[in-house]
Design a protein around this motif. Sequence first.
Motif, short mmCIF file in Angstrom:
data_model
loop_
_atom_site.label_atom_id
_atom_site.label_comp_id
_atom_site.label_asym_id
_atom_site.label_seq_id
_atom_site.Cartn_x
_atom_site.Cartn_y
_atom_site.Cartn_z
N HIS A 57 0.85 -1.19 0.00
CA HIS A 57 0.00 0.00 0.00
C HIS A 57 0.89 1.24 0.00
O HIS A 57 1.85 1.28 0.76
CB HIS A 57 -0.89 0.02 1.25
N ARG A 61 -3.27 2.09 5.47
CA ARG A 61 -4.74 2.07 5.49
C ARG A 61 -5.32 1.21 6.60
O ARG A 61 -6.53 1.18 6.78
CB ARG A 61 -5.30 1.59 4.15
N THR A 69 -7.10 -6.29 0.52
CA THR A 69 -6.21 -6.24 -0.65
C THR A 69 -5.61 -7.62 -0.90
O THR A 69 -5.56 -8.09 -2.04
CB THR A 69 -5.09 -5.19 -0.43
N ASN A 166 -11.49 -0.31 7.44
CA ASN A 166 -10.05 -0.28 7.20
C ASN A 166 -9.23 -0.89 8.33
O ASN A 166 -8.18 -1.45 8.10
CB ASN A 166 -9.58 1.16 7.01
N TYR A 215 -19.38 1.85 16.96
CA TYR A 215 -19.75 3.14 16.37
C TYR A 215 -19.55 3.11 14.85
O TYR A 215 -20.39 3.54 14.08
CB TYR A 215 -18.93 4.25 17.04
N LEU A 219 -22.16 3.60 11.90
CA LEU A 219 -21.97 4.65 10.91
C LEU A 219 -22.04 4.07 9.50
O LEU A 219 -22.56 4.70 8.58
CB LEU A 219 -20.59 5.30 11.14
N ILE A 223 -24.03 5.61 6.05
CA ILE A 223 -23.33 6.21 4.89
C ILE A 223 -24.08 5.86 3.60
O ILE A 223 -24.43 4.75 3.39
CB ILE A 223 -21.86 5.75 4.83
N SER B 32 -25.99 4.86 -2.14
CA SER B 32 -25.68 5.37 -0.80
C SER B 32 -26.89 5.38 0.14
O SER B 32 -26.76 5.72 1.31
CB SER B 32 -25.13 6.78 -0.92
N LEU B 90 -18.51 13.23 10.35
CA LEU B 90 -17.86 11.94 10.56
C LEU B 90 -18.18 10.98 9.42
O LEU B 90 -17.33 10.23 8.96
CB LEU B 90 -18.30 11.33 11.90
N SER B 91 -19.43 11.05 9.00
CA SER B 91 -19.87 10.19 7.91
C SER B 91 -19.12 10.54 6.62
O SER B 91 -18.68 9.65 5.88
CB SER B 91 -21.38 10.38 7.74
N GLU B 94 -15.49 9.36 6.94
CA GLU B 94 -15.43 7.91 6.79
C GLU B 94 -15.52 7.52 5.31
O GLU B 94 -14.80 6.65 4.83
CB GLU B 94 -16.57 7.27 7.59
N GLN B 95 -16.40 8.20 4.60
CA GLN B 95 -16.57 7.92 3.17
C GLN B 95 -15.29 8.27 2.40
O GLN B 95 -14.85 7.51 1.53
CB GLN B 95 -17.76 8.71 2.62
N GLU B 97 -12.27 8.31 3.66
CA GLU B 97 -11.27 7.29 4.04
C GLU B 97 -11.43 6.06 3.16
O GLU B 97 -10.47 5.48 2.70
CB GLU B 97 -11.46 6.88 5.50
N ARG B 98 -12.67 5.67 2.97
CA ARG B 98 -12.93 4.47 2.16
C ARG B 98 -12.53 4.69 0.70
O ARG B 98 -12.01 3.79 0.06
CB ARG B 98 -14.40 4.09 2.26
N ILE B 100 -10.19 6.65 -0.33
CA ILE B 100 -8.71 6.61 -0.38
C ILE B 100 -8.25 5.15 -0.41
O ILE B 100 -7.40 4.76 -1.19
CB ILE B 100 -8.09 7.37 0.83
N THR B 101 -8.86 4.34 0.47
CA THR B 101 -8.48 2.93 0.52
C THR B 101 -8.72 2.25 -0.82
O THR B 101 -7.89 1.47 -1.29
CB THR B 101 -9.28 2.21 1.62
N VAL B 104 -5.92 3.26 -3.10
CA VAL B 104 -4.64 2.64 -2.72
C VAL B 104 -4.66 1.15 -3.10
O VAL B 104 -3.69 0.63 -3.64
CB VAL B 104 -4.40 2.81 -1.19
N ARG B 105 -5.79 0.49 -2.84
CA ARG B 105 -5.91 -0.94 -3.16
C ARG B 105 -5.82 -1.16 -4.67
O ARG B 105 -5.11 -2.05 -5.13
CB ARG B 105 -7.23 -1.49 -2.62
#
Lengths: 223, 124
Positions: A57, A61, A69, A166, A215, A219, A223, B32, B90-91, B94-95, B97-98, B100-101, B104-105
């Motif tokens: 990576h 992450r 991955t 993650n 949490y 969340l 989303i 979503s 926060l939501s 978090e989105q 972050e995902r 980005i992952t 990267v993946r």
Amino acid sequence: MRSVYIVIPVYNEEPVIEKTVREIRKAGYRNIVIVDDCSTDNSLDKIKNLNVYYLSHSINRGKGAALKTGIEAAKILHAKVIITIDGDGQHNPKDIKNLLTKLKTHDVVLGVRVKQRKRMPLLRRFANTLANLITWFSYGVMVSDSQCGLRAYSKKSFDLIDTKQNTYEFDSEIIREIAKHKLHYAEVPIEVRYTAYSLHKPARQKFTNALTTYYKLLLDESI
Amino acid sequence: MKPLALYQIILVGIGFYFIIDRVMKFHRKQVSQSPIKLVVIVGIWVTIIVSVLFPQFLSNLLSKLGLHETTQTLFFAAIIVIFLMLLRFLSIIEQLERNITTLVRSEALSRFEYQLKRKKTKKK
């Protein structure tokens, strides 16, 4: 054995990764996929010389992301069974055999750290129990060890399971996916070796981690 | 019933817009959207509309909750708004972050596939 792939997420495991891979090979498993999660030490250089499949990576992450991955890479390699194992050498690769035996009749096999439960640090034990209760409360699945990294997945299960977390929430997310897809799972007692090295690493099973897991999974729904 | 004030009409209009928008999004099965998200968002806007249309009802409710003083009510409302905003941020984080992952993946897997192809070519 040829279609069994061992996936190892690695983050700053330079002192132990070589030994971990050696042990896995000794136990008879040749297909090893290592995902370096942007380690800041020389883990990646060591991995490159281990004659394994490796990925890296470019940004750190988290363990969950690295595992996913690795699982994706194993799919590219046409894996029929995927075993996930921690990179710090705390799991004994000899236990993989028991997981594979159970996997013949189940979709997912979860390792349960019961053999040395008394040696597990008290805080980790408490956090683990809390995480198990949260998992049970959230998904109606009561597992004995929702945070164990040693697990086996059949092709059916890794094709169905879709994770998004993650970090360490990944382990609980797997339980959610098991419940969601009504997968047959089994639990197998495994050995855990709490070495000075693994105990000095930042604790993965902190009390706050259990709450963060809950949490984040909540969340996830919003989303 | 008293005639509605301008601010009430505007707020109720905004409220209905967001409720209809959310229901339509859910109906179109946008990726979503989830039932929980729909219930939470619609619930918040219905509460706002009821509070705007029937301020006395809200006042009675707050009295029962012990929040009858205006300043207390404003403070209470501000906390709720901040809390909702925090959840939203926060939501969003978090989105991100995902996302980005995922990038990267995808990059790591592309390099991996390239390595595999090179190995195969060398063997040939």
